[in-house]
Structure formats: structure tokens, C-alpha cells
Motif scaffolding. Sequence first.
Motif, PDB file in Angstrom:
ATOM      1  N   ALA A 289       0.807  -1.222   0.000  1.00  0.00           N
ATOM      2  CA  ALA A 289       0.000   0.000   0.000  1.00  0.00           C
ATOM      3  C   ALA A 289       0.841   1.273   0.000  1.00  0.00           C
ATOM      4  N   LEU A 290       2.164   1.144   0.054  1.00  0.00           N
ATOM      5  CA  LEU A 290       3.054   2.286   0.258  1.00  0.00           C
ATOM      6  C   LEU A 290       3.104   3.191  -0.972  1.00  0.00           C
ATOM      7  N   GLU A 291       3.142   4.485  -0.724  1.00  0.00           N
ATOM      8  CA  GLU A 291       3.346   5.475  -1.782  1.00  0.00           C
ATOM      9  C   GLU A 291       4.523   6.359  -1.410  1.00  0.00           C
ATOM     10  N   MET A 292       5.261   6.804  -2.411  1.00  0.00           N
ATOM     11  CA  MET A 292       6.341   7.737  -2.165  1.00  0.00           C
ATOM     12  C   MET A 292       5.759   9.133  -1.992  1.00  0.00           C
ATOM     13  N   GLN A 294       5.015  12.991  -2.084  1.00  0.00           N
ATOM     14  CA  GLN A 294       5.323  13.977  -3.122  1.00  0.00           C
ATOM     15  C   GLN A 294       6.533  14.814  -2.753  1.00  0.00           C
ATOM     16  N   LYS A 297       9.685  13.025  -3.622  1.00  0.00           N
ATOM     17  CA  LYS A 297       9.876  12.969  -5.071  1.00  0.00           C
ATOM     18  C   LYS A 297      10.426  14.294  -5.586  1.00  0.00           C
ATOM     19  N   ASP A 304       8.205   7.240  -8.126  1.00  0.00           N
ATOM     20  CA  ASP A 304       6.954   6.650  -7.654  1.00  0.00           C
ATOM     21  C   ASP A 304       7.176   5.171  -7.376  1.00  0.00           C
ATOM     22  N   LEU A 305       6.467   4.639  -6.368  1.00  0.00           N
ATOM     23  CA  LEU A 305       6.546   3.210  -6.063  1.00  0.00           C
ATOM     24  C   LEU A 305       5.466   2.492  -6.867  1.00  0.00           C
ATOM     25  N   THR A 306       5.807   2.200  -8.102  1.00  0.00           N
ATOM     26  CA  THR A 306       4.866   1.567  -9.005  1.00  0.00           C
ATOM     27  C   THR A 306       4.697   0.090  -8.654  1.00  0.00           C
ATOM     28  N   ASP A 307       3.659  -0.530  -9.220  1.00  0.00           N
ATOM     29  CA  ASP A 307       3.467  -1.961  -9.027  1.00  0.00           C
ATOM     30  C   ASP A 307       4.655  -2.751  -9.575  1.00  0.00           C
ATOM     31  N   LYS A 310       7.364  -2.624  -6.911  1.00  0.00           N
ATOM     32  CA  LYS A 310       6.995  -3.461  -5.768  1.00  0.00           C
ATOM     33  C   LYS A 310       7.095  -4.943  -6.117  1.00  0.00           C
TER      34      LYS A 310
END
Length: 359
Positions: A289-292, A294, A297, A304-307, A310
Motif C-alpha cells: 500500500a506504500l506510496e512515495m 510527493q 519525489k 513513484d513506487l509503481t506496481d 513493488k
Amino acid sequence: MINGMFVVDSVVHPYDMGEANNGTDPNQQRQIAGMYHHHRLYTGEQKTEYLMERDEFISDFDLDGLTGALFAESQTDMGVLHALPNLGFSQGPLTDIRKMAALRDANPGRFLLYATINTRDTDAAIRELEWQVREFHVDGLKLYPAFYYDGKSIGWRLNDPDFATPLLEAARDLGLKNIAIHKAIPIGPSSIENFKVSDIDEPLMRFRDLNFQLVHAGFAFLDETRVLLHRHPNLYANLESTFCNLNNRPAIFLEALGEFLYWGSVDQILYASGFNITHPRPMIEAFAALEMPQRLKEERGYPDLTDEIKRKILGLNALKLHGIDPGAAATKIAGDQYEQRRAHDLEKPWTSLRQKEAA
């Protein structure tokens, strides 16, 4: 799997801290108590359902409890078992390779296995490694930068021409390609100098045909580690312990991960829980569920922590390191007992362990 992503735990080592294997002097007992403290620290006091009682943790950890926690109580699909030597607070190996080999063989498709050594004597260490390769058909070698005898430690460095170089040459000659070296977290009565990363640069250049995993990468010496990743494509950041920061200090984890992604490559990063130091499920779910943020960045250039990122970190990188096709890995475990147990929902934390205790 989680969100369709195959999960490989790159460090699994169920400790034998049962009474028969424990050291008894005050220093050893403090180390054992410290291990339980780390379990609570890494898990996070707020995650009470994932905390073990002291006597559950300080035990010869039950292997049914291990497999249940990994494969029925979490989204883990495979694990890499690391045999461990005596780390200064046990009578014998902290994780015995014979028990780990039996565990692997009893669970087809679920485990890989790394050997270890327990002596500073070069010839004896090579004979020990030869025996493990011959008897157990191991997939890699796990090293610690200090050996422990009678309450004292003997440190060594990975660029040591009299010990490390012949050992690495022997590993290569025996067909091993993956070398995992514990760093960043000092253990027992050993100088922190032994756990720094300044001795890795030379072997990475000398042995370009070997893959080196820096275990606990980013937990300490982050600046040095990111430079090493940038310089050496055969170096991998194994995030055992570092990944635990997701449980209660996500900003610390994001900094380490962001630096590795910026200076190195996503292909060089491996998820690891360090089981049984903590339960794997909270880390896996938090990472999925993690996001970088903004801010990071913009200020630091983190991606970005894309699929895709991951998916590689959680499993594909580890499979590639060991020459395993993802589809074949999934097919091998399809429909086994653990797939059946988690078919509808994951079991509650430590269900397998506590059912065994109750019986």
C-alpha cells in the motif's frame, strides 16, 4: 501473493533459543533478552496481535509455527532459509542447517537454503562448506563477519586475502553464485568495525561472477551502501531489519529505499523479514500500500513506487537471482496445503504456533 505479486522472503532463520542451546553467563543472557527486545521493537508495540510472549520467542522455534506464519498467516510464497552459526549466545548453531534442510525437503517449492560456516580456520571452513554443498545441495552461502568462542569474538573482513578470498573462490568452484554477508547490526562482544561495509568494494570487483547480498542494507551506513550499489551491479541490498521500519518508522524505511532506487537499480533490492524476529504480514501489507510522498519525489528525486517496482522487490528479484521462473515457482506450490489454508482468508497471527503449544 498480494495484489497478484509473488512474495519471496529473502531471509528466514527460526532461532533455536531453547534452554538446551542457550548460553548461561550474564552477557549471553543479556544478548538473548536483547533479541526479544528487538522482536518487540521491530514489530511495534501497537501491533499487539503480532507480538509473541517472551517464552514463545525465546524457544527452539517450532517449525510448524514457522511455515504456518509464513504461508498461511501471511502472503509469503517462498522463503530463503539461512543457516546461522553460533553468534555468541548459544551452545551450538543458532539455526542448524540439518533442520533447515529437512524443513525445505518437507515443503516442496517453498524454500531455498543457504549454508554457513562457523570457523575462522580457512581449510576447516572450506571443508565445512564442501560438506554442506554435498549433503544439502544449498543455494547460497550466509556469512557473519565475526566468530564467537568462549565469550570472545574473532572478526574478519571480506577482503581478507588469507581467509575470505580462498573461501569465496571455493564457493564459486562449488557452483554457488549467491553470497549473503551480515552487516550494519553488531552482534555480541564484537567491534562495530567488523560490521561496516568498507571491506566489500574489493571483493565485488574481484568476484564479478558472484552475487553479493548486503544483509541489513540501509539499517546503518546508508551513505556508503548507496555508493556501493551505484558502483556494483552484482551487489544487492537485502532489506532484512530495514524493512521492519515499515511497522513503526516508515519515514526511515522510505529514505533508505529511496536512496537505493535513486543511486542503484530496483533490480538490486530484496524484501526480507528476518523471520522469526517479527511476523511478516504487516510489512508485506504496508509495502503493497506504500506510496512515495510527493515531497520526497520533488526534493530528492525519488521515483513513484509503481506496481512494477513493488513486484520486483517483493519477489521477482530474488527469483531471478536463483534462476527460478516465476510461473514455474507459482505452479509448484499451487494447491498445496498452505494455498488451501489461505484460500478464503489469512489465518490469525501465530495461529499455527499456539495451536501446537495448546496440543
